[in-house]
Design an enzyme around this catalytic site. Structure first.
Site, PDB file in Angstrom:
ATOM      1  N   ARG A 229      35.910  40.691  30.717  1.00 51.02           N
ATOM      2  CA  ARG A 229      34.815  40.321  31.609  1.00 51.02           C
ATOM      3  C   ARG A 229      33.756  39.561  30.819  1.00 51.02           C
ATOM      4  NH1 ARG A 229      38.117  41.182  34.723  1.00 51.02           N
ATOM      5  NH2 ARG A 229      38.042  42.324  36.718  1.00 51.02           N
ATOM      6  N   GLU A 258      30.551  33.640  37.702  1.00 51.21           N
ATOM      7  CA  GLU A 258      31.779  32.969  38.115  1.00 51.21           C
ATOM      8  C   GLU A 258      31.674  32.485  39.562  1.00 51.21           C
ATOM      9  OE1 GLU A 258      35.167  35.425  37.254  1.00 51.21           O
ATOM     10  OE2 GLU A 258      34.885  35.254  35.097  1.00 51.21           O
ATOM     11  N   HIS A 277      39.418  32.258  34.744  1.00 56.10           N
ATOM     12  CA  HIS A 277      39.750  33.662  35.036  1.00 56.10           C
ATOM     13  C   HIS A 277      41.127  33.765  35.692  1.00 56.10           C
ATOM     14  CE1 HIS A 277      37.602  37.763  35.642  1.00 56.10           C
ATOM     15  NE2 HIS A 277      38.876  37.930  35.316  1.00 56.10           N
TER      16      HIS A 277
END
Length: 324
Positions: A229, A258, A277
């Site tokens: 993360r 994000e 991601h």
């Protein structure tokens, strides 16, 4: 039920339908307000979380909501305490994407070690640096893992197969494989590793775990890889470390925000590799995460209860009966 993101894998949708559950979708990274409105309009009983912030307003939007399942393992975008207060279990798809994320971490590590991005840019710009280039060996490169859950374990297996010595910092893991070493001091791990790969959850304790002080403890020839993360790394400190040669480079698959801002200072740096991601987005992992999340929802709504091993907010069990 509602899915916050793109369409689930077909097997999961079919399983939900077989149990009388219709899946509705909202756009990826929809705002919490939009998700809450849709949850209220649909009066959902189940919620499968992919992207977006699931705050208390979302969780309380439908009084019929009984279960939240994560399409993955990280639950930092879900208000676990609010769900617990309302007696709603939050369930993770443990291990479903472990291999895929591990492969991504290794791929980023190899790309950094072998200078693939700068060499690519050089050749495309008309240079041919073959005569002067001296690369690094993968075998013998010391890999330090911060966190040794399902993903960290897969990374260790792949790395050992490539001849990389592996050392782990994880105060919550009691046993390690014989060919993996333990380091009880994080600063020592950082100072002695050629690559530091992050595989811990984002919590209050791990927020900005890798800050300016800890980056300064790393070798100037070392790399940091983050497929966990974004908030685990202080991105402003990372920019300065990369810009000033404190470390050699970074590979990031996750970010504090994000999608990240278009004007991020990270984008101006030549010694960084970034991906959106997508570490857990391989076909097998996507199918496994969807199927696991669907099973979690079905189990609760069919009255069989949650898989306790997968519950991210154990406090939901102590919620008052009126909240359930």
């Amino acid at each position: 039920m509602l899915v916050t993101g793109a369409t689930l894998a077909g097997e999961a949708v079919a399983n939900l339908a077989a149990h009388g559950l219709e899946a509705h979708y909202c756009k990826p990274y929809a705002s919490a307000e939009d998700i809450a409105q849709l949850a209220s309009d649909l009066q959902i009983e189940g919620l499968i979380v992919r992207q977006g912030q699931i705050d208390e307003n979302v969780i309380s939007a439908s009084p019929r909501l009984k279960v939240i399942a994560k399409h993955g393992t990280g639950v930092n975008n879900i208000d676990l305490e609010a769900a617990a207060r309302l007696g709603i279990p939050v369930l993770r798809a443990l291990g479903a994407n472990a291999r895929s994320v591990a492969e991504h971490a290794i791929a980023l590590s190899i790309a950094l070690l072998k200078d693939l991005m700068p060499l690519d840019r050089a050749v495309k710009s008309g240079e041919w640096p073959k005569a002067s280039y001296v690369g690094r060996d993968i075998a013998g490169t010391k890999l330090g893992l911060v966190g040794f859950g399902a993903i960290g374990q897969e990374v260790a297996t792949l790395a050992r197969g490539l001849g990389m010595p592996v050392t782990v910092f994880d105060p919550y893991t009691s046993e390690l494989p014989q060919d993996v070493s333990r380091e009880t001091d994080l600063d020592t791990l950082l100072a002695t590793s050629d690559i530091v790969s992050l595989h811990c959850p984002l919590t209050k304790e791990t927020h900005h775990l890798i800050d300016a002080e800890r980056l300064a403890r790393m070798k100037p020839t070392s790399f940091v890889v983050n497929t966990a993360r974004g908030g685990i790394i202080d991105e402003a400190a990372l920019v300065e470390a990369l810009r000033n040669g404190i470390i050699a480079g970074a590979g990031l698959d996750s970010f504090a925000e994000e999608p990240p801002p278009k004007g991020s200072a990270l984008w101006s740096l030549p010694n960084i590799i970034v991906t959106p991601h997508t570490g857990g987005a391989a076909k097998g992992a996507m199918r496994a995460m969807a199927e696991t999340a669907a099973r979690h929802v079905i189990s609760v709504l069919d009255g069989d209860g949650p898989d306790i091993r997968s519950v991210a907010n154990p406090a939901f069990q102590t919620a008052p009966p009126a909240a359930r």
